[in-house]
Design an enzyme around this catalytic site. Structure first.
Site, PDB file in Angstrom:
ATOM      1  N   ARG A  54     -10.271  -4.141  -9.377  1.00  0.00           N
ATOM      2  CA  ARG A  54      -8.648  -3.500  -9.227  1.00  0.00           C
ATOM      3  C   ARG A  54      -8.327  -3.178  -7.653  1.00  0.00           C
ATOM      4  O   ARG A  54      -7.350  -2.533  -7.054  1.00  0.00           O
ATOM      5  CB  ARG A  54      -8.328  -1.884 -10.246  1.00  0.00           C
ATOM      6  CG  ARG A  54      -9.109  -2.181 -10.880  1.00  0.00           C
ATOM      7  CD  ARG A  54      -8.752  -0.842 -11.981  1.00  0.00           C
ATOM      8  NE  ARG A  54      -9.058   0.444 -11.552  1.00  0.00           N
ATOM      9  CZ  ARG A  54      -8.612   2.110 -11.821  1.00  0.00           C
ATOM     10  NH1 ARG A  54      -7.340   1.836 -12.339  1.00  0.00           N
ATOM     11  NH2 ARG A  54      -8.936   2.864 -11.355  1.00  0.00           N
ATOM     12  N   ASP A  55      -9.199  -3.683  -7.231  1.00  0.00           N
ATOM     13  CA  ASP A  55      -9.193  -3.703  -5.218  1.00  0.00           C
ATOM     14  C   ASP A  55      -9.140  -5.272  -4.532  1.00  0.00           C
ATOM     15  O   ASP A  55     -10.184  -4.594  -3.652  1.00  0.00           O
ATOM     16  CB  ASP A  55      -9.035  -2.428  -4.990  1.00  0.00           C
ATOM     17  CG  ASP A  55      -8.573  -2.087  -3.711  1.00  0.00           C
ATOM     18  OD1 ASP A  55      -7.211  -2.723  -3.032  1.00  0.00           O
ATOM     19  OD2 ASP A  55      -8.920  -1.159  -2.621  1.00  0.00           O
ATOM     20  N   ILE A  56      -8.927  -6.598  -5.275  1.00  0.00           N
ATOM     21  CA  ILE A  56      -9.262  -7.083  -4.293  1.00  0.00           C
ATOM     22  C   ILE A  56      -8.078  -7.487  -3.340  1.00  0.00           C
ATOM     23  O   ILE A  56      -7.215  -7.450  -3.332  1.00  0.00           O
ATOM     24  CB  ILE A  56      -9.456  -8.378  -5.108  1.00  0.00           C
ATOM     25  CG1 ILE A  56     -10.429  -8.715  -6.717  1.00  0.00           C
ATOM     26  CG2 ILE A  56      -9.896  -9.713  -4.883  1.00  0.00           C
ATOM     27  CD1 ILE A  56     -11.843  -8.545  -6.290  1.00  0.00           C
ATOM     28  N   THR A  96      -4.337  -1.346  -4.075  1.00  0.00           N
ATOM     29  CA  THR A  96      -3.726  -1.296  -2.521  1.00  0.00           C
ATOM     30  C   THR A  96      -2.337  -1.878  -3.100  1.00  0.00           C
ATOM     31  O   THR A  96      -2.532  -2.579  -3.306  1.00  0.00           O
ATOM     32  CB  THR A  96      -4.444  -1.921  -1.637  1.00  0.00           C
ATOM     33  OG1 THR A  96      -6.171  -1.337  -1.429  1.00  0.00           O
ATOM     34  CG2 THR A  96      -3.451  -2.172  -0.188  1.00  0.00           C
TER      35      THR A  96
END
Length: 177
Positions: A54-56, A96
C-alpha cells in the site's frame, strides 16, 4: 541503510543528488526496478498470506552496502484475501499522495493492482528523474499525467532523465516501456 533511499539518490530534493551507481547508470536503474518488481511479486504471490504493501514509493526503497534495493516501511500492509480477487477488499485509502491508485482512492476497493500502480509511478520517477508530484510549466503536475502523453506520442527523449550517461541502449529503452 548504508546507501540511503532511491528518492534521495534520484535527487528529487532540489537537485541534491550525489553521484552513485543509481544516479549515473541506466543499467543500475533498470536493475533497481527489476529488484523492486520481484519484491512486490513475492509479496503478492509467494507470501502466505499474500500481502499488499500500500505504499510503494521511492522513499521506501533503501539500498544496502552492495547497492541491493530493499522494500521498506511495512506500516500499512494488508493481508490479501485471494477469494476477494475480482471485487477487491474495502479499506479506507492509505498511502502517499502522488502514488495512490486512483481507483482505490476513489472507491476504497483495494487490490494487488494498487501496489502495481504505485510501482508504475515509482518507475516513472526512476526514468524521468522527476518526483511523483512536481511543479512544472502548468503548475503542480502528477507524474503520470505528464508522462503518458509523451509515451503515447513516442517522445521518449523528452521523458527520460538526462543525468545517466551514456543514453540507454535500445534494449534498455525497450525494457523500460
Amino acid at each position: 541503510m548504508e546507501n540511503g533511499t532511491l528518492h534521495d539518490l534520484l535527487g528529487s530534493d532540489q537537485g541534491s543528488s550525489t553521484l552513485s551507481p543509481v544516479t549515473v547508470s541506466w543499467k543500475m536503474r533498470m536493475d533497481v526496478l527489476l529488484g523492486v518488481s520481484r519484491a512486490i511479486e513475492h509479496l503478492h504471490y509467494h507470501a502466505h498470506p499474500p500481502i499488499i504493501h500500500r505504499d510503494i514509493k521511492s522513499a521506501n526503497i533503501l539500498f544496502d552496502e552492495s547497492w541491493v534495493p530493499r522494500v521498506a516501511d511495512f506500516g500499512l500492509p494488508v493481508s490479501w484475501d485471494v477469494t476477494k480477487e475480482k471485487e477487491g477488499m474495502e479499506f479506507v485509502a492509505a498511502g502517499t499522495l502522488g502514488y495512490l491508485d486512483p481507483e482505490y482512492y476513489a472507491i476504497f476497493l483495494l487490490k494487488p493492482a494498487s501496489d502495481v500502480y504505485n510501482l508504475g509511478v515509482m518507475m516513472l520517477e526512476v526514468l524521468t528523474g522527476k518526483e511523483a508530484v512536481f511543479y512544472g510549466e502548468k503548475g503542480t503536475t502528477h507524474l503520470p499525467y505528464f508522462a503518458v502523453p509523451l509515451i503515447e506520442a513516442g517522445n521518449l527523449g523528452e521523458l527520460l532523465d538526462g543525468q545517466p550517461s551514456p543514453e540507454p541502449t535500445p534494449c534498455e529503452l525497450q525494457a523500460s516501456f
